[in-house]
Structure formats: C-alpha cells, structure tokens
Design an enzyme around this catalytic site. Structure first.
Site, mmCIF file in Angstrom:
data_model
loop_
_atom_site.group_PDB
_atom_site.id
_atom_site.type_symbol
_atom_site.label_atom_id
_atom_site.label_comp_id
_atom_site.label_asym_id
_atom_site.label_seq_id
_atom_site.Cartn_x
_atom_site.Cartn_y
_atom_site.Cartn_z
ATOM 1 N N ASP A 151 -2.734 -1.623 9.590
ATOM 2 C CA ASP A 151 -2.774 -1.502 8.143
ATOM 3 C C ASP A 151 -3.526 -2.676 7.802
ATOM 4 O OD1 ASP A 151 -1.686 1.102 8.133
ATOM 5 O OD2 ASP A 151 0.530 0.350 7.693
ATOM 6 N N LYS A 190 0.870 -1.208 0.004
ATOM 7 C CA LYS A 190 -0.157 -0.044 0.053
ATOM 8 C C LYS A 190 0.994 1.190 0.056
ATOM 9 C CE LYS A 190 0.836 1.320 4.521
ATOM 10 N NZ LYS A 190 1.555 2.598 4.741
ATOM 11 N N GLY A 235 4.132 -4.164 4.085
ATOM 12 C CA GLY A 235 4.574 -5.330 3.687
ATOM 13 C C GLY A 235 3.940 -6.709 4.657
ATOM 14 N N GLY A 236 4.303 -6.358 5.806
ATOM 15 C CA GLY A 236 3.751 -7.378 6.772
ATOM 16 C C GLY A 236 2.297 -7.549 6.912
ATOM 17 N N SER A 237 1.538 -6.457 6.770
ATOM 18 C CA SER A 237 0.038 -6.437 7.145
ATOM 19 C C SER A 237 -0.487 -6.962 5.713
ATOM 20 C CB SER A 237 -0.366 -4.776 6.917
ATOM 21 O OG SER A 237 0.377 -4.390 8.076
ATOM 22 N N ALA A 248 9.207 -0.037 5.644
ATOM 23 C CA ALA A 248 9.440 0.801 4.465
ATOM 24 C C ALA A 248 7.989 1.681 4.437
ATOM 25 C CB ALA A 248 9.476 0.050 3.257
ATOM 26 N N GLY A 249 7.087 1.306 5.162
ATOM 27 C CA GLY A 249 5.716 1.923 5.121
ATOM 28 C C GLY A 249 5.135 1.683 3.854
ATOM 29 N N LEU A 250 5.395 0.363 3.366
ATOM 30 C CA LEU A 250 4.646 0.027 2.197
ATOM 31 C C LEU A 250 3.454 -1.124 2.851
ATOM 32 C CD1 LEU A 250 7.696 -0.525 -0.110
ATOM 33 C CD2 LEU A 250 5.479 1.132 -0.400
HETATM 34 O O1 C5P Z 1 -0.556 -1.245 14.438
HETATM 35 P P1 C5P Z 1 0.859 -1.124 14.152
HETATM 36 O O2 C5P Z 1 1.454 -2.647 14.692
HETATM 37 O O3 C5P Z 1 1.006 -0.928 12.671
HETATM 38 O O4 C5P Z 1 1.600 -0.001 14.865
HETATM 39 C C1 C5P Z 1 2.954 -0.132 15.266
HETATM 40 C C2 C5P Z 1 3.243 1.143 16.424
HETATM 41 O O5 C5P Z 1 3.162 2.424 15.700
HETATM 42 C C3 C5P Z 1 2.348 1.063 17.528
HETATM 43 O O6 C5P Z 1 2.722 0.108 18.366
HETATM 44 C C4 C5P Z 1 2.347 2.452 17.974
HETATM 45 O O7 C5P Z 1 3.235 2.985 18.803
HETATM 46 C C5 C5P Z 1 2.337 3.335 16.619
HETATM 47 N N1 C5P Z 1 1.043 3.679 16.263
HETATM 48 C C6 C5P Z 1 0.134 4.643 16.556
HETATM 49 N N2 C5P Z 1 -0.896 4.862 16.096
HETATM 50 C C7 C5P Z 1 -1.382 4.375 14.941
HETATM 51 C C8 C5P Z 1 -0.650 3.263 14.412
HETATM 52 C C9 C5P Z 1 0.652 2.876 15.096
HETATM 53 O O8 C5P Z 1 0.722 5.202 17.617
HETATM 54 N N3 C5P Z 1 -2.572 4.601 14.457
#
Ligand code: C5P
Length: 285
Positions: free
Chosen positions: A138, A11, A103-105, A99-101
């Site tokens: 994501d 994404k 990938g894992g999601s 990468a912000g892409l």
């Molecule tokens: O949900 P995800 O594993 O992608 O998020 C990684 C980290 O990014 C979370 O542990 C949190 O610290 C931060 N995060 C956040 N608010 C979001 C998404 C992520 O603070 N909406």
C-alpha cells in the site's frame, strides 16, 4: 539538526478485487483507492548526532527497524546514497492499526515525502512511489495520495479525478484480521461477487456520488463478515441513519460508511460511539 513535518493519511478501498495468486506468493489485485483526512503526524529530526530512534505515542507499535516508517527511511537513504548523522522519527498515531486503513504504509510514505523534500526533491513522486513498493503493497498509493486505481500488488497506479464530495465515517470493531490468513481463506473460496471497476470509474468521472456508493465492493468483506457478524451490526447502524454505502476496507477489520453530509455523519458517529471507541469522521483528500 533539522526537523521535518509531514502528514500521513489513511486510505480506503472503495473497491477491492483479488484476481489471482502469483508465483511469488502475493496476489494480483485491482482496487480503487481513496485517501482520507484521518491522519498520523510524522516528525523527523535529521542530524541528531545520536543513533536512530523511533518514538510512537501509542503503545504496541514497533519502535525498531521493523516499523515501516523506519524501513522507509532506510530504503530512501540507501537509494540516494545519503547517510545523515542520526535520525529520530516521532509518530503521533491516530489511524487504528490492523484496520485495512494503511496506517503503517501511510507513515512510511510520509517519511519518503519528508526526506525527499529535505534533500531537494531529487525523486519525482512516481519514482518515490516505486521506491515505496519495496516497503509494502500500500505504500505506493499512500505516497501519491488522492483517488487512483491500483493494480499488480498495488504498485501499478493510475490517477483518477477527485471523487465526489462526501463524508466518511470509519469504525474500528474490537477484533482484527491477519492479512496473510485472509488471503489464504480467499484462495479456498470461489469469489461469487466482484466489484465492477468500469462502473466505479465512470461514477467517479461523472461525479455521481450515488453511483459511487452503488459500486462500493470489497471481495474480502463477505469472508470476514462470515466469521464476525459484528460487521453486519456496524453496517446496519450506518444504513439506518442515512449511509449511502457501507463496507469493510482492505483486509479489515475497519468498516467505512459514505454519508452525504457532515450532519448525517455526526449522527452515525454518535450512534456507534457508545460501543466503539475508535470511530472517526473523515473527508476525501
Ligand atoms: O505487502 P504487505 O505487507 O501489505 O502484505 C502483507 C501480506 O498480505 C503479505 O505477506 C501477503 O501474504 C499478503 N498479500 C498478498 N498479495 C498482495 C498483498 C498482500 O498475498 N497483493
């Protein structure tokens, strides 16, 4: 034993705004998200008669229950009350990590879709996306794919029409960024500029690629660029060779550029390839 096959698509965040910190420590955000053709491939063997196993062709990716793809299988089977006689997940990785892409999601979402198909689609795509929210922010978007506005932590989704046709170049710099740390840094700053979501939505509705490009904006971009001027170097190359807009995606560190045609994208890609091994050309899907 049955083998399931599913594509896991990356994404991009065409826009990304962080609205504020919530009581649970997460942040409320708003983002126009776009699925692109850059993909991992997922294969799942169901009923292997062996303990669960995850195999990834790329070193450095966790191959145990901490991998989001493994978590997705666990969450799905627990929700449905099913327990196959063994599961093997094989991931062919092309999407760069950290990468912000997404990938894992994307891998997790592909596992949800594949298992749901295997069990006769007991869950709608909406219910599957809801389940995805238990795995990561994501995952809901990566489950539904396409073009959508995401709100909340990313679990409130509203579909948009397909974005106008274009070609993306995605470039992974040689550093990565910790997402929680980046949120912390942003908390300490006053956000001077934010994306205009109304303008982005109307650009997509009217199919105007120029206006879409004008409204690409990610509040994380200046925070990361401040410490990694290399992002400006990548963007300037994109800009010099015909890119309509260039920006970091998600919490980075990959940068994407929007090009009007494959020919332009090929030139930009060629210019970046010498310095960056991970450069991709992709289409919106
Ligand atoms: O949900 P995800 O594993 O992608 O998020 C990684 C980290 O990014 C979370 O542990 C949190 O610290 C931060 N995060 C956040 N608010 C979001 C998404 C992520 O603070 N909406």
């Amino acid at each position: 034993m049955t083998t399931l096959y599913e594509g896991a698509f990356a994404k991009l965040n065409l826009t990304l705004d962080v609205l504020g910190k919530r009581e649970d420590g997460y942040h409320d955000l708003k983002s126009v998200m776009q699925t692109i053709s850059l993909r991992d491939d997922i294969e799942i063997d169901v009923d292997t008669g062996k303990p669960w196993e995850l195999i990834c062709d790329k070193p450095g990716i966790p191959t145990d229950e901490t991998n989001l793809a493994w978590k997705a299988a666990r969450v799905y089977l627990d929700a449905l009350g099913k327990e196959p006689d063994g599961l093997t997940i094989r991931i062919t990785k092309r999407i760069p990590s950290q990468a912000g892409l997404g990938g894992g999601s994307a891998d997790a979402a592909a596992v949800l879709r594949a298992l749901n198909r295997h069990y006769g689609e007991p869950l709608s795509i909406g219910a599957l996306a809801e389940l995805g929210a238990k795995i990561g922010s994501d995952v809901p978007f990566c489950t539904i794919c396409g073009t959508a506005v995401a709100e909340g932590r990313g679990e409130r989704l509203r579909r948009l029409p397909d974005m106008p046709d274009c070609v993306f170049v995605v470039c992974m710099p040689d550093f990565s960024v910790s997402t929680p740390e980046l949120y912390r840094k942003l908390d300490e700053k006053v956000i001077a500029k934010r994306p205009n979501h109304m303008a982005m939505e109307s650009a997509i509705l009217s199919g105007d690629l120029g206006k879409v490009a004008e409204n690409i904006y990610n509040v994380f971009d200046p925070v990361v660029t401040e410490e990694h001027l290399e992002l400006n170097y990548i963007k300037s190359i994109c800009n010099s060779y015909g890119s309509l807009a260039q920006q970091m995606t998600g919490s980075g560190s990959a940068v994407f550029a929007i090009l009007p045609s494959f020919e332009y994208a090929a030139v930009v890609c060629g210019m970046l390839k010498d310095n960056y091994p991970q450069v991709f050309i992709a289409k919106p899907v």
